[in-house]
Design a protein around this motif. Structure first.
Motif, PDB file in Angstrom:
ATOM      1  N   ALA A 554       5.676   6.588  -6.471  1.00 40.75           N
ATOM      2  CA  ALA A 554       6.578   7.381  -5.643  1.00 40.75           C
ATOM      3  C   ALA A 554       7.681   6.473  -5.136  1.00 40.75           C
ATOM      4  O   ALA A 554       7.479   5.273  -4.936  1.00 40.75           O
ATOM      5  CB  ALA A 554       5.838   8.032  -4.475  1.00 40.75           C
ATOM      6  N   ASP A 560       8.174  11.728  -6.377  1.00 36.52           N
ATOM      7  CA  ASP A 560       6.801  11.504  -5.952  1.00 36.52           C
ATOM      8  C   ASP A 560       5.874  12.071  -7.020  1.00 36.52           C
ATOM      9  O   ASP A 560       5.704  13.284  -7.136  1.00 36.52           O
ATOM     10  CB  ASP A 560       6.547  12.186  -4.607  1.00 36.52           C
ATOM     11  CG  ASP A 560       5.167  11.869  -4.032  1.00 36.52           C
ATOM     12  OD1 ASP A 560       4.293  11.428  -4.787  1.00 36.52           O
ATOM     13  OD2 ASP A 560       4.971  12.078  -2.822  1.00 36.52           O
ATOM     14  N   GLU A 563       2.994  14.367  -5.825  1.00 38.41           N
ATOM     15  CA  GLU A 563       3.334  15.767  -5.573  1.00 38.41           C
ATOM     16  C   GLU A 563       3.699  16.499  -6.853  1.00 38.41           C
ATOM     17  O   GLU A 563       3.307  17.649  -7.071  1.00 38.41           O
ATOM     18  CB  GLU A 563       4.501  15.826  -4.585  1.00 38.41           C
ATOM     19  CG  GLU A 563       4.867  17.224  -4.135  1.00 38.41           C
ATOM     20  CD  GLU A 563       3.824  17.820  -3.209  1.00 38.41           C
ATOM     21  OE1 GLU A 563       3.444  18.982  -3.428  1.00 38.41           O
ATOM     22  OE2 GLU A 563       3.387  17.115  -2.282  1.00 38.41           O
ATOM     23  N   GLY A 592       1.794   5.166  -4.346  1.00 35.82           N
ATOM     24  CA  GLY A 592       2.931   5.946  -3.869  1.00 35.82           C
ATOM     25  C   GLY A 592       2.613   7.409  -3.652  1.00 35.82           C
ATOM     26  O   GLY A 592       3.096   8.039  -2.711  1.00 35.82           O
ATOM     27  N   GLY A 593       1.774   7.988  -4.517  1.00 37.56           N
ATOM     28  CA  GLY A 593       1.443   9.398  -4.392  1.00 37.56           C
ATOM     29  C   GLY A 593       0.316   9.697  -3.431  1.00 37.56           C
ATOM     30  O   GLY A 593      -0.063  10.870  -3.266  1.00 37.56           O
ATOM     31  N   ALA A 596       0.826  12.417  -0.578  1.00 32.25           N
ATOM     32  CA  ALA A 596       0.823  13.792  -1.088  1.00 32.25           C
ATOM     33  C   ALA A 596      -0.599  14.260  -1.374  1.00 32.25           C
ATOM     34  O   ALA A 596      -0.963  15.405  -1.061  1.00 32.25           O
ATOM     35  CB  ALA A 596       1.675  13.884  -2.352  1.00 32.25           C
TER      36      ALA A 596
END
Length: 787
Positions: A554, A560, A563, A592-593, A596
């Motif tokens: 992300a 992202d 997501e 990074g994700g 989410a």
């Protein structure tokens, strides 16, 4: 005594021909590959010949024509895509910004029509590109906000052929680029010279100015919804807005739809009829009914241009055009006939539109309502509206599930309020504002403000519905036969009362609403390494449990993968809950994700290295283990008090079932790999290994590779990444040790089954081949073989 065969006549432009044309075109678009173009020419000639003969063979001819038209269009679109020789090169471009550019926090995205200029490489002249312009490094100022609708530019861009991620789920970026006829995608080289050669002009520039005025003059958050209703400008709607709309089943109402165009056409028809009544001599030149039809079509055509030529508007314009032609020719034409002619026109002009959800929802919605109209007249206005709502909900449910993998349980209730209130109050006010603004700048402000106020009156109800846990029902991917069975069930349920066997129709819904998720058995395990680009995310499933290892990359205030990729893929795989999440380490391409996923699956236990900085996470310490469904999970690394070495501190997870083991290694380097091979010679033995650090040259140490004895090595890396992962030497190392190397860059999501039939590894592109598959065409182009 003689007998004569009865010839069944089929109207040349009737419903049967339209259905056959659509079926033929769709059959071509679902092929795994395309034959050479002469095959389509022959198919077209045969189809026209059969159509000319008439009778039932006309339907067969229409199907062949549909196949040929779609095949020729597809062949041309693929031929116009960027050739391999120009892949990832910097090219000079000059041209015009098409549509409304989307300015985000760190980038701007826009469509760009390239000029037919000698300075531009020949394969890009006249082509449509999708480009991005990013802010400079370190927050440097960029000129990207000067990108406006209709402006002309000269700059340098780095381009490549359209390429997307391939995962379980409904979205396919390559299909979207193919249907949109994109020749290349890329980004503007901000360090190179760029010049704005002309200011914005045309209908898109006017749309942008009106959108800006709505944003400035309409207060509150509802301003972005008024922009969507008035102009089809959905740039202001973020992911949370779309989630709420999907949860309440109101997506079809918020953007410009065929109903909007119908309202405009009806207004212009009434206006023309009034003028003709006030000035009777005009009837000598053109009778009033014909004049109303012509003016209605002109108004619809103009408004479709204002809305950006979205497919639902084009479909409605075609239907109005057909009705106008029938009125001018004084020929009777019902709604069903107009729908069939519109479908024929759309397929002949743009058969690739069959790949879009808008085509199927638009035509299927009208078809279902046409079918229920006779009964609606008998039960009155309110009864007709309720029956139409019931028919639309039930009839479109199969398509909604297949196209989006979801169904809104709150949708029927929300639509009972939204359809009359928005369609008869909010939308007309927004359209009146647009019309007044076209007449004079500033005149549309009061109408837009009133539309926003009326919208706010209802949105509080819909917001509460959207927040309900029962609002949205995510459904797993189903098999190909589930859709026709569900459509048959819907037709059966909507047939007249008294027809026997209706309860049996419920059984036909089962393959769509409760598909077989193909879960592992006791002691079996399944790994799905998702195609997240340059990052990693692996789902591990047992018979009743699911564990997610890493969540993909992300970018702050940007893309992202958690997501956009991981969550939809989990829904498509039928994962309703996660039993644990493992964050191998804190790098953004792995973690990074995570926010989410944490938002979508709250309360799930999280494992991470001690120094990862994730609040509430449990440390993944060597020796920690658990067992579920006959499958053992064990962390092999890091040990307690292991230093914060970032990549080398990654959680290494071993998954061992009755039929094999898999090793998930994060981003550990060669030093840690050798230590694991020394300290855990049996622990690193595995049939399947996720190659560390995306196949980097600093990992996959020869000692470790040999110690694993793996038959399969999985590499998660982005196509054409700047790190050149996986390194060729690493691939050779694994293959030399007897392992087959499977990568997401070439094969899409990789699915591994450790079952009683042995280890089975398949790639998404292998199991779901498509004619727009960029990876396969790239291999074919490089080898000189036909696609």
């Amino acid at each position: 005594m003689s007998s004569r065969r009865t010839r069944i006549e089929v109207a040349p432009l009737g419903i049967a021909v339209a259905a056959a044309l659509v079926a033929g075109a769709m059959a071509t678009l679902l092929l795994p590959g395309l034959p050479p173009w002469p095959v389509w020419v022959a198919c077209l000639a045969l189809g026209l010949l059969l159509g000319w003969r008439g009778g039932l063979v006309r339907v067969v001819g229409a199907g062949l024509v549909g196949m040929a038209v779609a095949g020729l269009h597809a062949t041309l679109v693929l031929a116009l895509q960027l050739p391999l020789a120009l892949e990832r090169t910097d090219v000079p471009l000059s041209g015009r910004v098409v549509g409304l550019p989307d300015h985000e926090d760190a980038r701007s995205r826009f469509l760009f029509r390239v000029d037919r200029d000698a300075a531009v490489p020949e394969p890009l002249r006249g082509r449509l590109l999708r480009l991005a312009w990013y802010d400079g490094w370190g927050g440097e100022a960029s000129e990207r906000h000067a990108i406006e609708a209709g402006t002309r530019w000269t700059f340098t861009a780095r381009v490549r052929a359209p390429r997307g991620l391939r995962n379980p789920g409904w979205f396919d970026g390559e299909k979207s680029a193919f249907a949109g006829r994109l020749s290349a995608i890329g980004y503007v080289r901000d360090g190179e010279a760029f010049v704005r050669t002309a200011d914005g002009r045309g209908i898109d520039a006017w749309r942008a100015r009106v959108a800006g005025r709505i944003e400035a003059m309409v207060p509150g958050a509802s301003s972005r919804y008024v922009r969507a209703l008035a102009l089809g400008d959905t740039r202001g709607l973020d992911e949370r807005d779309w989630e709420a709309l999907r949860a309440t089943g109101l997506t079809h109402l918020i953007a410009i739809s065929g109903f909007h165009v119908g309202l405009v056409a009806g207004f212009f028809a009434l206006l023309a009829a009034g003028v003709w009544r006030l000035w009777p001599p005009l009837g000598r030149w053109l009778p009033r009914p014909q004049a109303a039809a012509v003016v209605a079509f002109a108004g619809a055509l103009f408004y479709a241009a204002v809305a950006g030529w979205e497919l639902p508007t084009v479909r409605t314009v075609l239907m109005i055009g057909v009705a106008m032609a029938a009125r001018l020719g004084r020929r009777p034409l019902d709604v069903g006939g107009a729908l069939g002619l519109a479908a024929i026109a759309v397929v002949l002009v743009d058969p690739l539109s069959l790949l879009t959800a808008g085509f199927w929802l638009s035509f299927a919605g009208v078809a279902w309502l046409v079918w229920c109209l006779p009964d609606a007249r008998e039960v009155g206005l309110v009864g007709g509206f309720l029956r139409a709502q019931w028919v639309a909900t039930l009839g479109l449910l199969p398509l909604t599930v297949v196209l989006f993998g979801q169904a809104s349980l709150a949708g029927p209730l929300a639509n009972l309020v939204a359809i009359p209130w928005w369609s008869l109050v909010v939308v007309p006010l927004a359209l009146i504002g647009t019309g007044l603004e076209a007449a004079h700048t500033g005149w549309g402000d009061p109408a837009w403000r009133l539309a926003a106020w009326c919208f706010d009156l209802s949105w509080s109800l819909f917001g509460r519905l959207a927040d309900s846990p029962l609002a949205l029902w995510w459904l797993p991917e189903s098999r190909w036969f589930a859709l026709p069975l569900a459509v048959t069930a819907a037709v059966w349920c909507l047939l007249p009362r008294g027809l026997p066997g209706k309860p049996l129709a419920l059984l036909l819904w089962l393959p769509l609403l409760w598909p077989d998720r193909q879960l592992p058995g006791e002691g079996e395990a399944e790994l799905v390494m998702l195609d997240v680009g340059q990052g990693l995310s692996v789902l591990v499933r047992t018979r009743t449990h699911a564990v997610l290892y890493d969540m993909g990359p992300a970018v702050p205030d940007g893309y992202d993968a958690g997501e956009r990729v991981v969550v939809p893929a989990l829904h498509a795989l039928g994962v309703r809950r996660l039993d644990a999440m493992v964050v191998s380490h804190a790098d953004l391409d792995h973690a990074g994700g995570f926010p989410a996923l944490q938002r979508r699956f709250p309360g799930v236990p999280v494992f991470a290295p001690e120094h990862a900085g994730l609040e509430g996470a449990l440390p993944c310490l060597a020796g920690d283990a658990w067992q579920i469904d006959g499958v053992a999970f064990e962390f092999l690394h890091p040990a307690a008090h292991f230093p914060d070495f970032r990549n080398d501190a990654s959680c290494v997870l071993r998954v061992a079932g009755a039929h094999g083991a898999a090793l998930l290694t994060g981003d550990i380097g060669a030093v840690v790999e050798r230590e694991l091979a020394r300290a855990h010679p049996q622990g690193v033995r595995a049939e399947v290994v996720v190659a560390a650090h995306h196949g980097s040259g600093s990992s996959s140490d020869p000692v470790f590779v040999a110690a694993t004895g793996a038959a399969h090595a999985l590499v998660s890396a982005g196509y054409g990444n700047r790190f050149q992962h996986p390194q060729p030497a690493v691939v050779v190392r694994w293959e030399g040790a007897g392992a087959r190397v499977h990568g997401t860059a070439a094969g899409g999501a990789v699915r591994v089954r450790l079952g009683n039939e042995g280890v089975q590894v398949t790639g998404r592109r292998e199991t779901h081949p498509r004619i727009w598959d960029a990876a396969r065409r790239r291999v074919a182009a490089a080898s000189g073989a036909p696609d």
